[in-house]
Design an enzyme around this catalytic site. Structure first.
Site, mmCIF file in Angstrom:
data_model
loop_
_atom_site.group_PDB
_atom_site.id
_atom_site.type_symbol
_atom_site.label_atom_id
_atom_site.label_comp_id
_atom_site.label_asym_id
_atom_site.label_seq_id
_atom_site.Cartn_x
_atom_site.Cartn_y
_atom_site.Cartn_z
ATOM 1 N N LYS A 206 0.834 -1.208 0.000
ATOM 2 C CA LYS A 206 0.000 0.000 0.000
ATOM 3 C C LYS A 206 0.867 1.255 0.000
ATOM 4 C CE LYS A 206 -3.796 -0.189 2.222
ATOM 5 N NZ LYS A 206 -4.789 -0.310 3.315
ATOM 6 N N ARG B 59 -3.760 2.948 8.511
ATOM 7 C CA ARG B 59 -4.025 1.661 7.866
ATOM 8 C C ARG B 59 -2.762 0.811 7.836
ATOM 9 N NH1 ARG B 59 -7.163 5.175 4.321
ATOM 10 N NH2 ARG B 59 -9.300 4.417 4.075
ATOM 11 N N GLY C 279 -8.269 -7.215 4.587
ATOM 12 C CA GLY C 279 -9.122 -7.309 5.771
ATOM 13 C C GLY C 279 -8.508 -8.019 6.965
ATOM 14 N N MET D 7 -5.761 -7.202 8.745
ATOM 15 C CA MET D 7 -5.226 -6.331 9.790
ATOM 16 C C MET D 7 -6.139 -5.115 9.973
ATOM 17 S SD MET D 7 -1.171 -6.738 9.067
ATOM 18 C CE MET D 7 -1.352 -6.509 7.305
ATOM 19 N N ARG E 164 -3.576 -1.749 -5.958
ATOM 20 C CA ARG E 164 -2.745 -2.949 -5.798
ATOM 21 C C ARG E 164 -3.150 -3.944 -6.870
ATOM 22 N NH1 ARG E 164 -5.548 -4.898 -0.090
ATOM 23 N NH2 ARG E 164 -7.649 -5.214 -0.898
ATOM 24 N N HIS F 62 -15.922 -8.142 2.095
ATOM 25 C CA HIS F 62 -14.875 -9.000 2.642
ATOM 26 C C HIS F 62 -15.043 -10.440 2.181
ATOM 27 C CE1 HIS F 62 -13.318 -11.793 5.745
ATOM 28 N NE2 HIS F 62 -12.280 -10.992 5.697
ATOM 29 N N ARG G 127 1.582 -47.788 -8.103
ATOM 30 C CA ARG G 127 1.668 -48.598 -6.890
ATOM 31 C C ARG G 127 0.896 -49.897 -7.111
ATOM 32 N NH1 ARG G 127 -0.145 -43.546 -5.917
ATOM 33 N NH2 ARG G 127 1.094 -42.103 -4.650
ATOM 34 N N ARG H 245 6.155 -49.729 -9.441
ATOM 35 C CA ARG H 245 6.822 -50.103 -8.195
ATOM 36 C C ARG H 245 6.371 -51.495 -7.782
ATOM 37 N NH1 ARG H 245 5.759 -46.540 -2.926
ATOM 38 N NH2 ARG H 245 3.788 -47.663 -2.950
ATOM 39 N N GLU I 89 14.530 -43.903 -1.015
ATOM 40 C CA GLU I 89 13.675 -43.409 0.073
ATOM 41 C C GLU I 89 14.276 -43.699 1.442
ATOM 42 O OE1 GLU I 89 9.892 -45.537 -0.206
ATOM 43 O OE2 GLU I 89 10.905 -47.074 -1.386
ATOM 44 N N SER J 274 14.208 -43.034 -8.566
ATOM 45 C CA SER J 274 12.991 -42.275 -8.308
ATOM 46 C C SER J 274 12.970 -41.966 -6.815
ATOM 47 C CB SER J 274 11.755 -43.085 -8.696
ATOM 48 O OG SER J 274 10.583 -42.353 -8.407
ATOM 49 N N GLY K 247 11.485 -41.272 -3.520
ATOM 50 C CA GLY K 247 10.225 -41.367 -2.785
ATOM 51 C C GLY K 247 10.317 -40.462 -1.568
ATOM 52 N N ASP L 116 8.646 -41.192 2.206
ATOM 53 C CA ASP L 116 9.399 -41.984 3.174
ATOM 54 C C ASP L 116 10.771 -41.401 3.454
ATOM 55 O OD1 ASP L 116 7.557 -43.833 3.944
ATOM 56 O OD2 ASP L 116 8.275 -45.460 2.672
ATOM 57 N N CYS M 163 8.799 -38.836 -6.965
ATOM 58 C CA CYS M 163 7.413 -39.329 -7.043
ATOM 59 C C CYS M 163 6.666 -39.182 -5.725
ATOM 60 C CB CYS M 163 7.391 -40.787 -7.504
ATOM 61 S SG CYS M 163 8.193 -41.930 -6.363
ATOM 62 N N TYR N 180 12.477 -35.385 -14.183
ATOM 63 C CA TYR N 180 11.026 -35.222 -14.115
ATOM 64 C C TYR N 180 10.558 -35.152 -12.672
ATOM 65 C CZ TYR N 180 10.755 -40.197 -12.895
ATOM 66 O OH TYR N 180 10.908 -41.407 -12.260
#
Length: 922
Positions: free
Chosen positions: A28, A99, A108, A110, A372, A504, A610, A666, A793, A812, A814, A817, A879, A899
């Site tokens: 602001k 403000r 809204g 604060m 804003r 609001h 899985r 897997r 993992e 991969s 995991g 875990d 994954c 990936y």
């Protein structure tokens, strides 16, 4: 020695700050300075920095006030000079607003105080100066009410009680026989002030402060205090805003929208924040102050004629009545409208983004109080970005970087089924404040909404895992306030009887991506009785209603939904993302249906399939339990042969859905105890189905029991103990691929060994896989390319990744875990201490939702580097659940993963996040 500057002034076209100083001046304050610099009319004032907020919590109130006094007094003197008035003076008083203004928008959350500087003597002086007693006393009663609420803590004692000041107002209006606040006379307003002050004295034991500077310091400190109020903390947590940022405080000369029929106040958007339509919209109130518009206490009028006509159509108001009673600003104040329209265009072009603006008209003069970048729905976010790109306002990279990946999720939410809507009963209409479809049980306050949403819905059907979904609720309020934030977050949708498109409820709902219908005037809501009455019908707490946030309809009961329909703008965003991304996005999918859905969303493979999820249906679970009961390898093989055709058929469906894309499967991961019943009834049913004594079942269940199954007989340990399981699964995976090959379907299977911690346990599993594959290829006279890799993992696997990579063809990660084992936290038990850790800032975030880059992330980085040092072409991906979380995706890009893989509905989010990660690096 340098002196710390804590106060930055602005006014009369000059400013010490500018737009790129948001971190120091808050959004602001930075934009108030910028508007001055580009020639927009802004009341003069000053900004106290966000760094001062940090000092406030470090040094304490008294020390910070002492440090601020010289600069604040000098800044007040500048405002006095520019406004030709004096702070605290009786005859020529300067009034100010106070403000908040954090660097990230927190609408809204604060506190705000208007009309500061009034007391019993000054209000008389203001009356003489303006010749408008009603205005002076209306401003005074507003100030006492706001200051009492914000600074003096005059809050309702019970969650179902109304505000103590509002209660007094209602009593006075009822006694005077009037409906609106604007109908109160000067004498009525004087009576209100007297009663307000008496209430303050009764509740606080102190008189209302008379000194202007005492009032100012109380307000400034209250704004700093509000940075740590419950709603602000909750909002920051939801939006990922760091607590250490702090808030700035903005003090401005008051301009008054409540000086009569030529004065007004309003909120407007340069484009539609709900739909993204390139249409100037907004709301205003004549003879009012800003809080009246956003609080939803009075339903405001529309700024544009088109908006007013749309509103009238929804409200069932005739065109004649609309023009006479609810004219737009374009019609009622044409010159002011023309100036406002020009300013909104100027601001949007300057910032090159949709702007959310606040303004006041004082006796025919327009003042801008704020601008804003506006909060917007996911649909509006996409449309605005693509429209601005097509209009040449921004380039492709800016369009992508401006989007919030998580908000794409809103576009994927279900919508109401058109056939179901034809049968649905519309009970009322309101304003379409935030689009979406929501059905749920009515609740009337935030605490109940949050609590109910945690409870199981005992009337709902069990899901695939045998669990009941949680209750879905619609929070119904006369109007919402910032204190309702937790309930709004928990609810499926929000319905209010009062308030407009800039209330609001509307603004916060759009920011959250929640369905919202506001200003439904036909509703009669009784908090005490917990009822909602519409046209004589009573709806009680717990009754079902449905909301259509796209057109404002409210329906009786539940309405069926269907999958979302995505438009061309969404498709273009995804195409742009693919143009710039360097990291692929796969999906976690265990069924052909999930695989197809993920592919529709642009997944280029499966990073985690899985296999254990395939064992729980009908004959499969029966054969699986036969295998578990078998006393030797041959018995297990007999049972596994029954499972084989089912598994192969499952893989055929998945491979076909992912034709031409890699699919990482897997091998069986969970311990065997998960496949057997642990209650007496279930064990008896299993015994009956298997034709054995129930004692045999109980003995086997007891034998499978482990103290800590997560660290027990699972993953590679299971496959190495029972290699016949790995044999069967390898046959099913490669058998499916071979069968599809004959049909001309290209498959790319990747067999993944779970929970490897030692090279030799991987080698043992690889040996079984390779031998089984060789035998299968010989038997069928055909072969197919496949890879064998492992899931990283276990921390030891990351530490010895160079050794494991000597055999594994892909990694991969995991991270579910890996996070458990790195932190030593159980995902199932973290709820008992995680909230405390987050509250005390021992943890900044839940490490199971956001990847711990400093710990778990370094294991991912290390394993990738070590693995590729041995095998340069090692394919690495993630994954865990983190694969669809934007900051985690960005980290994966930085460490060079090939990936990320995530659930189907997170795929678009990951695609955009991956593109943004690449762009940020350029």
């Amino acid at each position: 020695m340098s002196i710390t500057k804590r106060v930055y002034t602005f006014g009369n076209g000059k400013a010490e700050g500018k737009a790129d100083m948001k971190n120091l001046l808050g959004g602001k304050g930075a934009n108030l300075a910028e508007m001055n610099l580009i020639g927009v009319p802004v009341p003069p004032g000053f900004t106290i920095t966000t760094d001062t907020c940090t000092e406030y919590y470090q040094l304490g109130k008294d020390k910070v006030v002492e440090l601020l006094k010289p600069e604040v007094e000098a800044a007040i003197a500048l405002i006095e000079k520019l406004m030709n008035s004096k702070f605290g003076d009786v005859e020529n008083p300067l009034l100010v607003s106070v403000r908040s203004g954090a660097r990230a928008s927190m609408p809204g959350m604060m506190d705000t105080i208007l009309n500061l500087g009034l007391n019993d003597a000054v209000v008389d002086g203001l009356t003489r100066k303006t010749g408008n007693a009603r205005f002076a006393w209306d401003s005074y009663r507003r100030f006492v009410q706001m200051y009492g609420d914000v600074v003096l803590g005059m809050k309702p004692e019970n969650k179902n009680d109304i505000d103590p000041f509002e209660e007094i107002i209602e009593e006075v209006k009822e006694a005077k026989g009037v409906e609106l606040d604007t109908d109160l006379t000067v004498e009525d307003l004087k009576e209100l002030v007297t009663k307000f002050k008496a209430a303050v004295k009764k509740q606080t034991g102190k008189d209302f402060p008379e000194s202007a500077y005492e009032q100012l310091w109380g307000a400034v400190c209250s704004v700093f205090d509000s940075w740590m109020n419950d709603r602000a903390i909750l909002y920051r947590k939801m939006e990922g805003i760091p607590a250490e940022w702090g808030t700035a405080v903005n003090v401005q000369a008051m301009v008054f929208g409540n000086m009569g029929e030529t004065s007004a106040t309003g909120v407007c958007f340069s484009r539609d924040a709900a739909t993204g339509e390139d249409q100037f919209i907004g709301e205003y109130l004549i003879n009012a102050q800003g809080e009246d518009v956003v609080a939803g206490i009075r339903t405001p009028q529309q700024i544009t004629k088109l908006g007013s006509q749309r509103w009238a159509e929804l409200a069932g108001v005739s065109e004649e009545e609309r023009r006479s009673k609810f004219p737009s600003m374009e019609e009622a104040m044409p010159e002011i409208y023309k100036e406002l329209d020009a300013i909104q265009t100027k601001l949007e072009n300057h910032y090159r983004d949709m702007q959310d603006m606040e303004f006041t008209v004082q006796e025919g003069k327009l003042w801008m109080l704020q601008t804003r970048s506006g909060k917007r729905t996911g649909a509006a976010m996409v449309k605005i970005a693509m429209d601005m790109l097509r209009q040449g306002m921004i380039d492709e990279k800016t369009a992508l970087l401006r989007l919030e990946p998580n908000k794409l999720d809103e576009l994927l939410h279900p919508i109401f089924d058109k056939e179901a809507l034809k049968k649905a009963t519309v009970i009322a209409k309101g304003l379409a404040a935030s689009p979406g479809a929501a059905s749920g049980m009515i609740v009337f306050n935030a605490d109940d909404a949050a609590e109910w949403a945690k409870q199981d819905d005992m009337e709902a059907q069990l899901d695939a895992e045998g669990k009941r979904p949680k209750k879905k609720v619609i929070m119904v309020r006369i109007e919402t306030s910032p204190e309702d934030l937790a309930g709004m977050a928990a609810a499926e949708g929000i319905l209010t009887a009062r308030g407009g498109m800039t209330s609001h409820a509307a603004v916060v709902a759009r920011g959250m991506g929640k369905c919202c219908v506001s200003g439904a005037g036909a509703l009669r809501i009784d908090y005490a009785a917990k009822t909602m009455e519409v046209d004589g019908k009573i709806y009680k707490e717990g009754d079902y209603i449905s909301l259509n946030g796209s057109n404002g309809d409210i329906y009786d009961g539940k309405v069926a939904t269907k999958e979302a329909e995505l438009d061309s703008d969404f498709a273009e965003i995804m195409t742009l993302s693919d143009k710039y991304t360097k990291m692929a996005v796969r999906t976690n999918a265990d069924t052909p249906k999930d695989a197809k859905k993920a592919r529709e969303f642009g997944a280029v493979g499966i990073g985690l399939c899985r296999t254990e999820h395939m064992f729980f249906e009908g004959e499969k679970i029966k054969a699986m339990r036969e295998m578990i009961l078998a006393e030797n390898a041959e018995g297990r093989r007999v049972a596994l042969e029954k499972i084989l055709p089912y598994q192969q058929a499952d893989f055929e469906g998945i491979f076909e859905a992912m034709e031409g894309c890699p699919v990482t499967v897997r091998l069986l991961d969970p311990p065997l105890h998960e496949f057997v019943p642990h209650d007496e009834k279930g064990q008896q049913e299993m015994a009956n189905a298997m034709g054995v004594d129930v004692k045999v079942i109980k003995q086997r269940v007891d034998a499978l029991h482990e103290q800590n199954p997560m660290l027990g007989h699972r993953g590679a340990r299971l496959g190495n103990t029972y290699p016949e399981i790995t044999e069967m699964q390898t046959k099913a995976i490669l058998g499916a691929a071979l069968k599809l090959k004959k049909k001309g379907v290209k498959t790319m299977p990747e067999i993944m060994v779970p929970l490897t911690g030692i090279l030799y346990e991987f080698l043992e599993q690889e040996k079984v896989i390779r031998a089984t594959a060789k035998k299968l290829f010989e038997e069928t006279g055909d072969s197919i390319d496949y890879k064998v890799g492992t899931m990283i993992e276990i921390p030891r696997a990351a530490l010895t990744a160079n050794r494991i990579a000597s055999a594994a063809e892909f990694f991969s990660f995991g991270t579910n875990d890996l996070t458990q084992m790195t932190f030593g936290y159980s995902r199932d038990d973290i709820g008992s201490f995680l909230p405390v850790y987050l509250e005390k800032k021992i943890l900044k975030f839940d490490p199971f939702q956001v990847l711990d880059q400093n710990g778990v992330g370094q294991l991912v980085r290390m394993a990738t580097e070590k693995g590729r040092a041995v095998r340069p072409d090692l394919k690495c991906g993630i994954c865990g659940e983190h694969g669809g979380e934007p900051s985690s995706v960005e980290f994966c890009h930085r460490v060079g993963l090939n990936y990320v893989s995530c659930s189907p509905f997170r795929v678009p989010i990951a695609r955009l996040a991956a593109a943004q990660a690449a762009l940020k690096e350029d």
